[in-house]
Each structure stands twice: as C-alpha cells, then as structure tokens.
Design a protein around this motif. Structure first.
Motif: not given
Ligand code: FES
Ligand code: FES
Lengths: 165, 766
Positions: A49, A52-53, A55, A58, A70
């Motif tokens: 999934k 947040c992209e 990091g 998780g 990640n």
């Molecule tokens: S999408 Fe949230 S840490 Fe990678």
C-alpha cells in the motif's frame, strides 16, 4: 548495472530484473521509478500500500533480502539482485502464514490498510528473533502506523504467533 | 439449547480478514480499469485571494493531457450540509478561501504528466487580507471569508434550559474555567481516492467513502441527474473516522473529467492534500461555569463556546450543536445554558472527527469537574458517582436515556484500577485520573433533510439454501460492520454465520442506508437486518409447518436446523426447506427497514443529540511524567463501557482500543499547525505525530451489561463514544501527577515542562 534504452523523448529507461516472491520479472523503468509503484502498477501487486510516499507510515513495507524497507523510498533499479517479498508472497497457496493466521484470530485487523506492512515487519522480526519480548515487538512495528487498532491486538497477534515457534 | 444466542455474542473472525491479511483486498486506489486516466486537483497557494484569471492553455498543450477544467466547465451549484449553508463549489469561482481551496483539475495519461500539467496552469490572484483566528474574525473590521455570514459567524447557538442564574445564585460553589482545544485531523492511513466513469447516461464512482448514499445524493444534485443514474460504491476502505463522510473535490472533478474525456478517471489525494482538505476536529475555545451544592451535586452549567470552523460549513453546523448538546448526557442536572459561535476563518474547513464536536467539550468538562472536586475535597470518582445519570431518565434537553450503567462502569473502573490505593498515594511524577464519556447510537435525524428510512436490508437465500447473501447499504470502514451484520442476519434467520456473504456500500446493488457515521450502523442497520432475517425465518417456518405436523408458531430455526420447539428431535434442515420454498414459490427473500421513532424536543436545534440509545464509559489512566523533560508516559488504562448487548466482543474491544488511541494522540501530541500565511507546516504523519506502537499503554477494556430496548437485541454504540472520555481522563491524570492544570490541548511535553517550572517558581517564591 542494468541495460538501458533511451526513448524518443530522450528519457533513459532501465531494463531491470526484479525477483519478487520467488519469480523473476523483467521490467523497463525510468531511473526515478519507485519500487512501490513498479510493484503496484507494473506487477499488479497492490497488496503493497501507499499511505504517505514519504517513509512515514510503513504501509508500503516489503522485505528486501529479509529486511523490512519502505518501498516508497527504494528505487526499482536499486532492488535488482535482491529477493523481494511482498504480502502476496507470505501465504503459500491457501495456507496462511502463522503470523497472518494470528492477525485474523486476534482481531488485529480493522481497515486492513496497514496490515500488509505490519505482517511483513513482524515477519522480519520473528525471522531474526523468534521469541521477542513485548517491547521488541513494539519496536519492530514502530515504523508502521496504524490508525485503527491502537496496536493492542497487533502486538498480541505477533506475540501469539511467536509462541507457536 | 443451552445458550440464548447461537451466533451473536461470539468473537467470530471478521469476514474480510483473509483478504486483508493476504493483500488481496482491493482499495479504491488499487483498482484498474481499461483506458484509465489519472487526475488531480490544482489548489490555491493563498489563504484568501480573488481569482483574476485562469489560463489553462499551456497545460492543455502538454502531450498526454486529456482535459483541464475550471469552474467554467462544471456546474456552479453550491453544496454543503444543509440548504441554509450550501457554501462550497466544485471549483472556486471568484475567490479562494484557504490554502488548498480547489481551483482547477487535470486528467492525463499518468501521474507524472498530471503533476507537470498542474504546474503549467496559470492563475492570477489578487491576494486579500486573511483571518486565521476566530476571535479576530468576529470583529466588525475583519475580512469576510464568506460574504453571506456577517462577522464570519457561520453558526450561532443560544440554548437555555431551566433557570441557570437562579441556580448559580443558590449554589454552594460556582466555578469558571477556560479551556482550549486544537485542530486535529483524522489521518486515516489510506489516502482518499475516487475513480469516476461517466459512461453514456450512467455515472459510476468508486470512492473511499463512509457514505455512498450521501455522495450519490450530492453528486446527482450537482450534475442534475436522477439519483438512479449515479452509482456510488466502495470496495475496501482504509479508515475514515469522519474524514471521508462528505464528498471531496475528487468525486465531482473526476465525474466532470470523465464526462469530457469519455474515460474512467482516477483522482487521488496525497498526504499533504488530505491535511489541506481536512474536515477534522474543530479547535474549540470553551468557557465553563458550573454551580454545585456542598456535596458536589451539579446544579447548573453554562457552556460558552467558540469554534474555529475554517473556510466552509462542511458538517460544522452539526459539530457546533453536538459540542453543547451532549454535555447534558453523562451527568444529571436541570439548568443549562449553551452559547456557541462557529466562526469562519481562512483555514481548511473542519467537520466531523470521531466523537463529532463532543470530545473537546468533554475534555473541558471532565477537567473542570475535577477542579471542582478538588476545591470541595471530594474524590473525583465520588463526585462522578454523585452526578451519574441513571436509566430511564430524560436529559434537560429532552433526550430520553433508556439504559445507563454509568454508575456500575465508574465502580468497576475504580476497582479494576485500584483507584483507592493509588489516588493521592502515588510517588512523585506519577498520577491517576478519571474521565467519563457517552455518545449517540446513531443520530435521530438523517444527515440531510429527507423522509427516507435510516436503514434497510434485503436477504436473499440461494436456491438450494446452501448460502445466503445479505444486501445492506451500510459501510464497513474497518470497524467490522460487515461481520457484525452477518452475525445478526444469521441469528435472526437461524442460520450459519460462515455461510452468509454480504454485499454492502453500493448504491446500486444494496438497498438504502445512510452509512458509517454517528455510530449508527450496529443499531440502525442492525435493526433492518434483524427484521429481514426474521422475515426469511417466518417464511421458512410457515412452509415447513404442515409437513412437520405442527403450526409455524411451534417451530423455531437455529444454526440451519428447523425444529419443533417442544420436541427438537423433529427437525428439517434450513437448506432443504429453502429449496422447497424456491420450487413452490420462487425466490426466498426477506426485507427489513428501520425508521427512528420521533425523538426530541421542539426548541431550535433539538434534533442534534437525539438518538434511540446512548453509550456510556468510565476510563481511568495512570501516567508517569519525567519532571526534567516534561515527557508524558501513559502507563496503564482501564476502560469500562456500557454499550448494550455486544454482538462481537473481539471487534468491540478493538473499537475501544482504536478510539482510545486516537484520543490519546489528541491529548498529548497531535495538532495541525499553520504558518502566518495559513499554510500547514506539519502536513505529514511524522511531524503531525501520529502515536506509534511505543506510545500505547497497557490497556484493559471491560464492560458492564445493559440491554437497551431500543436497539436490536439491546445493542448500543461503541466506535465514537470511546473517544470521548480520553482527553479528560489523561488531562486529569497529568494534573494529578504534576499538581498543576494545563488548560489547552495537546498536553505536550513542552507545556508540561513549563507548567512544572512555573509550579517550582511559585513554590520557591512562597
Ligand atoms: S507509503 Fe508511507 S512509508 Fe511508504
Ligand atoms: S487497521 Fe486500519 S490502519 Fe491499521
């Protein structure tokens, strides 16, 4: 280094062999392609999934040679040569891994969005430390955010799975 | 049969667990469609500005861009929660009102192209003075966020019950305290997304929504379509907590882009967009004045509140009413005055976050009550016991409370936590505190004005009786309603949980239900499901009675076996009879519908806070404060809930865990922060500081039993009410530990540290 091709807009593409859940996939990616996007979009492994992209959450956790990372912080080209495990590779056929079973039986799943990442972080923990203390479990999943469960049943599920070792 | 119930009351594993734990479960953003485009919204960089011009020509020329739209390309009908306050447009027309307001949107072949195109849209703004503080916003000379609300007052409430002034005059002790809450954000881990496909005369939208019906209603209205032409559905959803209750720009813009391009369009928010769209908890400014007699019995309360609503109404009218309406529930008193101003500012709009409007006032009241107890030398548990509501009472604002086991919950929490051994006896830096809470089990009136029933359900039995499908418009956002409703269906039909499938949250396939908000589904959707199940059962008993030589009244069905009550040896299987039914009469279907009986008083705003049933909770926390750093460690928590009959204990306790977790975050860490231009400075999960697994205390969730006659099998709510006691509880524990009260949320390490310094200074100065 991976073989490259330059498209007619002058953008360089890399030919990458990704070993995911035991199978090797050959994909053509841009240098900046993130592992999470290649897994989800090219290989349709959407169990990984994106929350947040950055990091922070998780939810994109995968195992790279057994270590949780990640996948939104890893470039696809960097992952070449590693054994990648995604959530789709944890159960064998119709048999859930004991951790997965423990998540189901301990009500450790609510919306389920964090679950794949949680299971993989916990799996990495149990592989290196089959009998963790409660604090060690909490530390191991502290990079995986869950907004639903307060982690109570997740910690319980991981400890219960460890007990079966 | 030994036990009263065969299926409910058991912790069956959730029916979506397998899919979720293997990664199979598809969330909206995981779905793929042929020819899918990707879309994104361009938002305002200014908190308040007039739009002078928008030039999309460069963006349109970019290869891969399929459509660029602004307000000129979409309907200009305003939307919002209620006709008097429809104040939002799909895209801003003349001005933007906060950083993040919607200006334009792009659809293109991939994400990279979308982002490039957004940068090519040229918007010329004339920056206007902005206002970020609700008190400044109410001044005559303040800039107006919305022209139609003078002094930026979006909602104004004045309610008065009994004779507050007289009661204050007669009280033994009257105290006034002022408290401040903060803006928080739901932060579900799944970002919002929507996939819209306008295919000839049918618009289909997959959305991460808590209420497909509500979206369907507004989308149909916005585009002038009959509701039947709009299908809204969700697959799995990664949490909502109130933040996914109202339509975002994603559905509207996606629909318009799909219509223009003839292709499905996936729209999404990133984490920053989510914070900017917001609809999280309002920051409230709360003045409480309470008069008590010498035993601490509450005589009168005056709640004088102001809330920062942000730029739009959102669901805020309801939040504003809830803030004061629910203060009357846990404790019995007769005189009450509630004043509220919900004020518009040039910040993102606030809406309904878990506990809707109520958790901050509850924090204030629980803190305030502890101050009073301390002044009078009464133990905090004792003062709550003296004021606790009883069953079969009516609040002063005319909410009927059929069952209330708050007294039992308080006693149980006190005993489980060893309160008596701990209160006043803990070592320095340690503290113990209590808070109570309560909540509605579904709002007594629908989310928008309509005479539609609250909930409905259909159950269809497979031709050979080997499987059953439940159709319900309810929405599982992770809380487990799909599981609980299947348990209820199985119980009502006399069938097996494992053999029931559910089709839910789809306006086309499932019958109407308002969805997941106001903690309504277990009671309301459950009531409809129960009725549908009973209808199936009645038809089966009817058809099998003659062959079994008895009347239908003499039969019962349980776990798939139809049997003579007086002689269970005489039996037939559910499947066999269901098949016979199909052969003779056609499809075996049961239907259920739930209307709320007319509730509440006649005064203005009387509807908000009405509910068929109310949950209650008492919660005790023990904390440990590092006096050197101010660090707060919440060590152990005991929560005792009165939530009626429990359908699935494991899922219920899981709700309490999660609700506590969210309340705990809001108590100590979470806060959305802005710079002086109205830009969010911590729009990410790390700096916003969602608590991690290392922050959670040892947690005990316990119950006291009630059976509420207004809920199916006696159920009440748990999901939201469990957030309401937390902030007050933690505040009281911290106060006990450091000996000083901090009046503003969050009770951050820094504030705790400063309070300790202050206390030390005052001591040495004495
Ligand atoms: S999408 Fe949230 S840490 Fe990678
Ligand atoms: S179960 Fe919803 S985020 Fe963890």
């Amino acid at each position: 280094m991976a073989r490259t091709l330059t498209d007619d807009q002058g953008i360089k593409r890399y030919l990458v062999n990704l070993k995911v859940n035991g199978d090797t996939h050959t994909v053509m990616v841009k240098g900046n392609a993130l592992l999470v996007n290649v897994l989800r979009e090219e290989l349709d492994l959407t169990g990984t999934k994106k929350g947040c992209e950055l990091g922070d959450c998780g939810s994109c956790t995968v195992l790279l040679d057994g270590k949780p990372v990640n996948s939104c912080l890893v470039l696809a080209v960097e992952a070449e040569g590693s054994e990648i495990t995604t959530i789709e590779g944890v159960a064998r056929n119709e048999n859930l891994d004991k951790l997965q079973e423990s998540f189901v039986n301990n009500a450790a799943i609510q919306c389920g969005y964090c679950t794949p990442g949680m299971v993989l972080s916990a799996k990495a923990l149990l592989t290196r430390n089959p009998h963790p203390s409660e604090t060690e479990v909490r530390e191991a999943i502290s990079g995986n955010l869950c907004r639903c469960t307060g982690y109570v049943n997740i910690v319980k599920a991981v400890l219960a799975a460890a007990e079966q070792e | 049969m030994s036990q009263e119930y065969a299926v409910i009351g058991k912790s069956v594993p959730r029916n979506d667990g397998w899919d979720k734990v293997t990664g199979k479960a598809k969330y909206t953003g995981d779905l793929k469609f042929p020819n899918l485009l990707v879309g994104k919204i361009l938002t305002s960089p200014h908190a308040h500005a007039r739009i002078l011009s928008i030039d999309t020509s460069e963006a349109e020329k970019l290869p891969g861009v399929k459509a660029v739209i602004t307000h000129e390309d979409v309907p200009s009908v305003k939307y919002g929660i209620s006709p008097a306050r429809w104040d939002e447009n799909i895209f801003c027309i003349d001005k933007v009102r906060f950083v993040g307001d919607k200006v334009a949107a792009v659809a293109a072949v991939d994400e990279e192209t979308v982002y490039k195109a957004l940068k090519l849209i040229k918007v010329e703004y004339e920056v206007l003075p902005a206002v970020f503080d609700p008190f400044e916003a109410m001044r005559e000379d303040a800039p107006l966020v919305q022209e139609e609300y003078p002094r930026n007052i979006n909602t104004e409430i004045h309610q008065n019950f009994g004779d507050v002034d007289k009661a204050f005059a007669e009280a033994y002790y009257v105290r006034t305290d002022r408290f401040k809450g903060q803006r928080t954000y739901q932060s579900p881990i799944e970002p919002h997304s929507a996939i819209s496909h306008w295919d000839r005369d049918k618009l289909t939208i997959y959305s991460s929504t808590q209420s497909p019906h509500y979206f369907q209603y507004y989308i149909a209205r916005e585009f002038g379509l009959p509701m039947g032409s709009v299908r809204v559905l969700k697959t799995h959803i990664g949490g909502g907590f109130g933040g996914k209750l109202e339509p975002t720009g994603l559905e509207f813009a996606g629909a318009a882009l799909s219509k223009l391009t003839g292709r499905p369009v996936r729209m999404f928010y990133d984490r920053h967009d989510m914070f900017a769209h917001n609809r999280g908890r309002h920051a409230q400014f709360m003045e409480l004045k309470t008069g008590v007699d010498k035993d601490g019995k509450i005589l009168a309360v005056h709640a004088n509140f102001v809330m920062d609503g942000g730029a739009y109404t959102s669901l805020g009218v309801a939040s504003a009413y809830y803030a004061g309406a629910l203060l009357t529930i846990p404790y019995e008193f007769d005189n009450y005055k509630f004043d509220m101003f919900r004020v518009n500012t040039n910040l993102p709009a606030c809406g309904a976050q878990r506990g809707h409007g109520h958790p901050q006032p509850r924090f204030a009241f629980e803190s305030h009550l502890d101050n009073i107890a301390q002044e009078l030398g009464i133990d905090p548990v004792e003062i709550r016991l003296r004021n606790a509501r009883k069953s079969q009472t009516t609040t002063l604002n005319e909410f009927k409370v059929e069952t209330c086991a708050l007294t039992e919950a308080l006693e149980k929490a006190r005993d489980l936590s060893n309160w008596r051994e701990k209160k006043g006896k803990l070592t320095s830096g340690r503290g113990i505190g209590i808070g109570v809470g309560s909540f509605v089990s579904g709002a007594g009136y629908p989310i928008y004005r309509t005479d539609l029933p609250q909930a409905s359900a259909v159950i269809k039995v497979n031709e050979d009786g080997s499987e059953v499908t439940l159709y319900s418009g309810s929405v599982d956002i992770g809380q487990g309603s799909d599981t609980v409703l299947c348990q209820m269906a199985a119980e009502a039909m006399g069938y097996l949980y494992e053999k029931i499938r559910i089709v839910s949250a789809d306006t086309e396939l499932a019958p109407h239900d308002f969805g997941a908000y106001a903690s309504r589904q277990t009671l309301m959707s459950g009531a409809a499901v129960k009725q549908a199940g009973e209808e199936v059962k009645a038809q089966l008993l009817e058809i099998s009675a003659p062959g079994m030589g008895v009347t239908a009244e003499e039969l019962d069905c349980r776990e798939g076996i139809i049997f003579v009550k007086a002689n269970p040896e005489i039996s037939r299987t559910f499947g066999e009879v269901a098949r016979e039914f199909f052969v003779k009469k056609g499809p075996l279907v049961g239907r259920g519908v739930y209307h709320v009986p007319k509730l509440g008083g006649k005064f203005k705003g009387a509807a908000v806070g009405t509910s068929p049933a109310y949950s209650f909770a008492a919660q005790i926390a023990e904390v440990n404060i590092d006096e050197e750093t101010g660090e707060v460690k919440i060590e152990e928590v005991w929560d005792v809930h009165d939530c009626g009959k429990v359908i699935n204990p494991a899922l219920l306790h899981a709700q309490v865990h999660g609700a506590f977790y969210m309340g705990m975050g809001e108590s100590v860490w979470e806060q959305v922060l802005f710079d002086d231009k109205g830009r969010i400075i911590n729009a990410n999960l790390a700096e916003y500081r969602l608590p991690t697994a290392l922050d959670m205390p040892r947690f005990h969730s316990d119950l006291v039993d009630t059976i509420d006659p207004n809920g199916p099998w006696g159920v009440k709510e748990v999901g939201e009410g469990a957030t309401t006691p937390v902030m007050g509880c933690i505040s009281n524990a911290i106060t006990d530990a450091i000996g000083v009260r901090i009046n503003s949320l969050p009770l951050s390490y820094e504030k705790v540290w400063r309070a300790i310094q202050e206390r030390k200074k005052n001591k040495s100065g004495e």
